[in-house]
Design a protein around this motif. Structure first.
Motif, short mmCIF file in Angstrom:
data_model
loop_
_atom_site.label_atom_id
_atom_site.label_comp_id
_atom_site.label_asym_id
_atom_site.label_seq_id
_atom_site.Cartn_x
_atom_site.Cartn_y
_atom_site.Cartn_z
N UNK A 192 0.83 -1.21 0.00
CA UNK A 192 0.00 0.00 0.00
C UNK A 192 0.86 1.26 0.00
N UNK A 193 2.02 1.21 0.64
CA UNK A 193 2.91 2.37 0.69
C UNK A 193 3.70 2.49 -0.61
N UNK A 194 4.25 3.67 -0.86
CA UNK A 194 5.08 3.89 -2.03
C UNK A 194 6.38 3.09 -1.91
N UNK A 195 6.79 2.50 -3.01
CA UNK A 195 8.02 1.70 -3.02
C UNK A 195 9.21 2.62 -3.22
N UNK A 196 10.23 2.45 -2.42
CA UNK A 196 11.41 3.33 -2.48
C UNK A 196 12.10 3.22 -3.83
N UNK A 197 12.81 4.27 -4.19
CA UNK A 197 13.51 4.30 -5.47
C UNK A 197 14.57 3.21 -5.56
N UNK A 198 15.20 2.91 -4.43
CA UNK A 198 16.23 1.87 -4.41
C UNK A 198 15.67 0.50 -4.74
N UNK A 199 14.47 0.21 -4.24
CA UNK A 199 13.87 -1.11 -4.42
C UNK A 199 13.08 -1.24 -5.72
N UNK A 200 12.56 -0.13 -6.20
CA UNK A 200 11.59 -0.17 -7.28
C UNK A 200 12.03 -0.99 -8.50
N UNK A 201 13.31 -0.88 -8.95
CA UNK A 201 13.69 -1.67 -10.13
C UNK A 201 13.59 -3.18 -9.93
N UNK A 202 13.56 -3.61 -8.69
CA UNK A 202 13.57 -5.05 -8.40
C UNK A 202 12.21 -5.59 -7.98
N UNK A 203 11.24 -4.70 -7.77
CA UNK A 203 9.96 -5.11 -7.17
C UNK A 203 8.88 -5.28 -8.23
N UNK A 204 8.15 -6.37 -8.11
CA UNK A 204 6.96 -6.64 -8.92
C UNK A 204 5.77 -6.79 -7.98
N UNK A 205 4.68 -6.13 -8.28
CA UNK A 205 3.48 -6.27 -7.46
C UNK A 205 2.70 -7.48 -7.96
N UNK A 206 2.47 -8.42 -7.06
CA UNK A 206 1.79 -9.66 -7.41
C UNK A 206 2.66 -10.87 -7.08
N UNK A 207 2.06 -12.02 -7.10
CA UNK A 207 2.75 -13.25 -6.73
C UNK A 207 3.78 -13.66 -7.77
N UNK A 208 4.71 -14.50 -7.35
CA UNK A 208 5.64 -15.13 -8.28
C UNK A 208 4.84 -16.05 -9.19
#
Length: 255
Positions: A192-208
């Motif tokens: 629900x919170x904003x994803x940090x710039x450091x993490x954003x390139x690595x994060x996908x919303x949703x299950x594997x």
């Protein structure tokens, strides 16, 4: 989550030990070291009738060089976890038993392997140990010019939100250190919170997804899965259906 180091004097399958934070002193031979790498530790705590089972999250190299084993224990009502969080102090004594088949322990002459690590929640603990071990293998080969030639490692790690992605800084440090060898895909299912710039390139919303894992199937790839039973059962079954040999699929679940 609390981290502790365990000192285990002697080489017995079940032996007296000491929980120490933040340092430990171990007296171990090469034989004992091999059995303790990337394994599971059972805690037999005086006065606590329930046995606590915890995974080692540190690299074997930490044990070899600093005589320390790291465990990450989530706060819970489980009596051993409560004891570690609320009662464990420097030099608290326990009995420990080391075992388990969930480990990656290649020898220098072994064929090069790629790894796919699939983690859910606190299932990251033993997979972090394997991830750290692969990094040490890369360093050893670069430094000495000999040793086990590690392939690529891809970590898929799912949690409800980025605050529950444990060890994310450690993981990204390894990705940045070995950008051509180590990669990660961090999944969040209830962010629900904003994803940090450091993490954003690595994060996908949703299950594997099954497709993400299937894209990494090859004859040289080993799969390690640790998470809630439904997740572990799903991916191990899907890999078998994709004709991955059973001996190339390792999983651990303790929920």
């Amino acid at each position: 989550m609390v981290c502790a180091a365990v000192a285990v004097p002697g080489l017995l399958r079940s032996s007296a030990g000491t929980v120490r934070t933040p340092a430990a002193s171990l007296r171990l031979t090469a034989s004992a070291l091999r059995h303790l790498t990337l394994a599971r530790i059972d805690f037999f705590i005086p006065g606590v009738s329930v046995v606590g089972g915890f995974s080692i999250c540190s690299s074997p190299r930490l044990l070899e060089q600093e005589r320390m084993i790291e465990l990450a224990v989530k706060y819970a009502n489980h009596p051993p976890a409560l004891w570690i969080h609320n009662q464990c102090t420097l030099d608290s004594e326990v009995a420990v038993r080391v075992g388990g088949e969930f480990f990656f322990d290649p020898q220098p002459a072994d064929a090069s392997r790629n790894l796919v690590l699939i983690a859910g929640g606190v299932g990251i603990n033993p997979l972090l140990s394997i991830l750290r071990h692969t990094a040490d293998l890369h360093r050893e080969l670069a430094h000495r010019g000999s040793g086990y030639e590690m392939g690529t490692t891809k970590l898929f790690y799912s949690a409800q939100n980025t605050s529950e992605l444990l060890f994310k800084k450690n993981i990204l440090d390894l990705v940045n250190e070995f950008p051509e060898k180590i990669a990660c895909s961090l999944h969040v299912t209830k962010q629900t919170a904003q994803i940090s710039a450091e993490l954003k390139p690595y994060v996908t919303e949703g299950r594997i997804t099954e497709k993400e894992i299937r894209d990494h199937i090859s004859q040289e790839t080993l799969f390690y899965i640790c998470g809630p039973p439904p997740m572990t059962d799903f991916f191990s079954k899907q890999l078998e259906n994709s004709h991955v040999p059973k001996e190339h699929i390792c999983f651990e679940k303790w929920w």
